[in-house]
Design a protein around this motif. Structure first.
Motif, PDB file in Angstrom:
ATOM      1  N   MET A   1       0.851  -1.198   0.000  1.00 26.12           N
ATOM      2  CA  MET A   1       0.000   0.000   0.000  1.00 26.12           C
ATOM      3  C   MET A   1       0.882   1.242   0.000  1.00 26.12           C
ATOM      4  N   ALA A   2       1.209   1.733  -1.184  1.00 28.97           N
ATOM      5  CA  ALA A   2       2.198   2.795  -1.358  1.00 28.97           C
ATOM      6  C   ALA A   2       1.760   4.123  -0.764  1.00 28.97           C
ATOM      7  N   GLU A   3       0.460   4.335  -0.603  1.00 27.69           N
ATOM      8  CA  GLU A   3      -0.027   5.624  -0.135  1.00 27.69           C
ATOM      9  C   GLU A   3      -0.415   5.599   1.344  1.00 27.69           C
ATOM     10  N   ALA A   4       0.087   4.622   2.093  1.00 30.01           N
ATOM     11  CA  ALA A   4      -0.314   4.480   3.494  1.00 30.01           C
ATOM     12  C   ALA A   4       0.069   5.697   4.324  1.00 30.01           C
ATOM     13  N   LEU A   6       0.664   8.832   3.263  1.00 32.52           N
ATOM     14  CA  LEU A   6      -0.137   9.975   2.824  1.00 32.52           C
ATOM     15  C   LEU A   6      -1.529   9.913   3.451  1.00 32.52           C
ATOM     16  N   ALA A   7      -2.137   8.747   3.427  1.00 30.04           N
ATOM     17  CA  ALA A   7      -3.476   8.591   3.993  1.00 30.04           C
ATOM     18  C   ALA A   7      -3.461   8.864   5.499  1.00 30.04           C
ATOM     19  N   GLU A  10      -3.114  12.733   6.062  1.00 33.73           N
ATOM     20  CA  GLU A  10      -4.337  13.454   5.723  1.00 33.73           C
ATOM     21  C   GLU A  10      -5.466  13.143   6.713  1.00 33.73           C
ATOM     22  N   THR A  20       2.031  18.368   2.157  1.00 39.99           N
ATOM     23  CA  THR A  20       2.009  16.910   2.290  1.00 39.99           C
ATOM     24  C   THR A  20       3.382  16.299   2.058  1.00 39.99           C
ATOM     25  N   ARG A  21       4.040  16.707   1.005  1.00 33.67           N
ATOM     26  CA  ARG A  21       5.347  16.137   0.685  1.00 33.67           C
ATOM     27  C   ARG A  21       6.359  16.446   1.789  1.00 33.67           C
ATOM     28  N   GLN A  24       5.721  14.137   4.707  1.00 35.74           N
ATOM     29  CA  GLN A  24       6.170  12.777   4.399  1.00 35.74           C
ATOM     30  C   GLN A  24       7.681  12.651   4.597  1.00 35.74           C
ATOM     31  N   ASP A  49       6.293   2.768   3.676  1.00 36.72           N
ATOM     32  CA  ASP A  49       5.260   3.644   4.226  1.00 36.72           C
ATOM     33  C   ASP A  49       4.609   3.005   5.455  1.00 36.72           C
ATOM     34  N   GLU A  50       4.344   1.715   5.362  1.00 35.52           N
ATOM     35  CA  GLU A  50       3.706   1.019   6.466  1.00 35.52           C
ATOM     36  C   GLU A  50       4.603   1.014   7.705  1.00 35.52           C
TER      37      GLU A  50
END
Length: 272
Positions: A1-4, A6-7, A10, A20-21, A24, A49-50
């Motif tokens: 889950m590459a966007e973990a 970011l989620a 947010e 956001t960047r 991160q 990310d996880e």
């Protein structure tokens, strides 16, 4: 889950797309530092990310993230949300008998976070209770802070009328006990001379410190009342816990408190 990650950001914080960047990158950097503290051979490139999201549930890793966020050019709203999240991660045991390593429950640089919240009128009673309990379990939370931050936070807390008086007195006692003798005496003088500190807090602190044991019995009684210590007994275990948990304020600060209280008692009896 590459966007973990970011989620997570947010969901937890009021971020805007341009921030956001940055967040991160700060999260990865903070978690990498934390990983190196556990394993000097750890590589940031090995983190997913996880991994970062999981590590940010740890108060120690999140504290490193919070420090970076507060130094970064991001919105005030994000900084406040991150500071409040740092406090949310500090567990308060269900009872005084529940135990866990203090170093694993407190974000590093906690007083810096406290100062930021105070400066931004976002410091609550719950934050104060967390701070008192953290300092009760480990006075190093206060001792490790720089002198300027520690003194500033102390003065700001005792002056906040919206905070309960008893908790302000407990915190003041803890702060003074964590200071070097000269700093403690100067801080006490600053409190009793400050016009923005209520007479009740000034007198209450001086009275507490004026006890024959420098206020330790007062602190223990209030700590029992607030659930920090179990009800006392004459057992050896109780005496050991009293010695370990109840701080002592430097004698020169105690002496100043007694003189201040005596002087004001005389002034109060003088004819007007």
């Amino acid at each position: 889950m590459a966007e973990a990650l970011l989620a997570f950001l947010e969901r937890e914080f009021p971020v805007i797309p341009t921030e956001t960047r940055v967040l991160q990158l700060l999260a990865y950097d903070a978690v990498a530092e934390y990983q190196r503290s556990l394993d000097p051979a750890a590589e940031a490139s090995e983190l997913s990310d996880e991994d970062v999201v999981s590590r940010l549930q740890d108060p120690r890793a999140f504290g490193l993230f919070a420090r970076r966020v507060h130094d970064a050019r991001v919105s005030r709203e994000v900084k406040i949300a991150v500071a409040e999240r740092a406090f949310d991660l500090i567990p308060i045991p269900a009872s005084e008998h529940d135990a866990f390593p203090v170093a694993e429950r407190t974000p590093p640089g906690l007083l810096r976070i406290v100062r930021f919240l105070l400066e931004n009128e976002s410091f609550s009673v719950l934050h104060l209770l967390h701070l008192i309990y953290a300092a009760f379990l480990d006075p190093e939370v206060l001792r490790s802070a720089d002198r300027q931050t520690r003194t500033w936070v102390l003065m700001a807390i005792v002056a906040r009328e919206e905070l309960p008086e008893t908790q302000r007195l407990i915190a003041a006692f803890q702060f003074l006990a964590a200071m070097a003798p000269r700093d403690a005496a100067a801080a006490f003088d600053g409190i009793v001379k400050a016009k923005h500190v209520s007479p009740a807090v000034r007198t209450g602190l001086a009275a507490a410190l004026s006890g024959s044991d420098g206020g330790r019995a007062w602190f223990a009684a209030v700590a029992i009342q607030e659930g920090l210590l179990p009800p006392g007994s004459e057992s050896e275990a109780s005496r050991m816990e009293f010695t370990a948990r109840v701080p002592g304020v430097p004698e020169n600060a105690v002496a100043r408190a007694r003189k201040w209280l005596e002087r004001h008692a005389v002034e109060g009896r003088s004819p007007r």
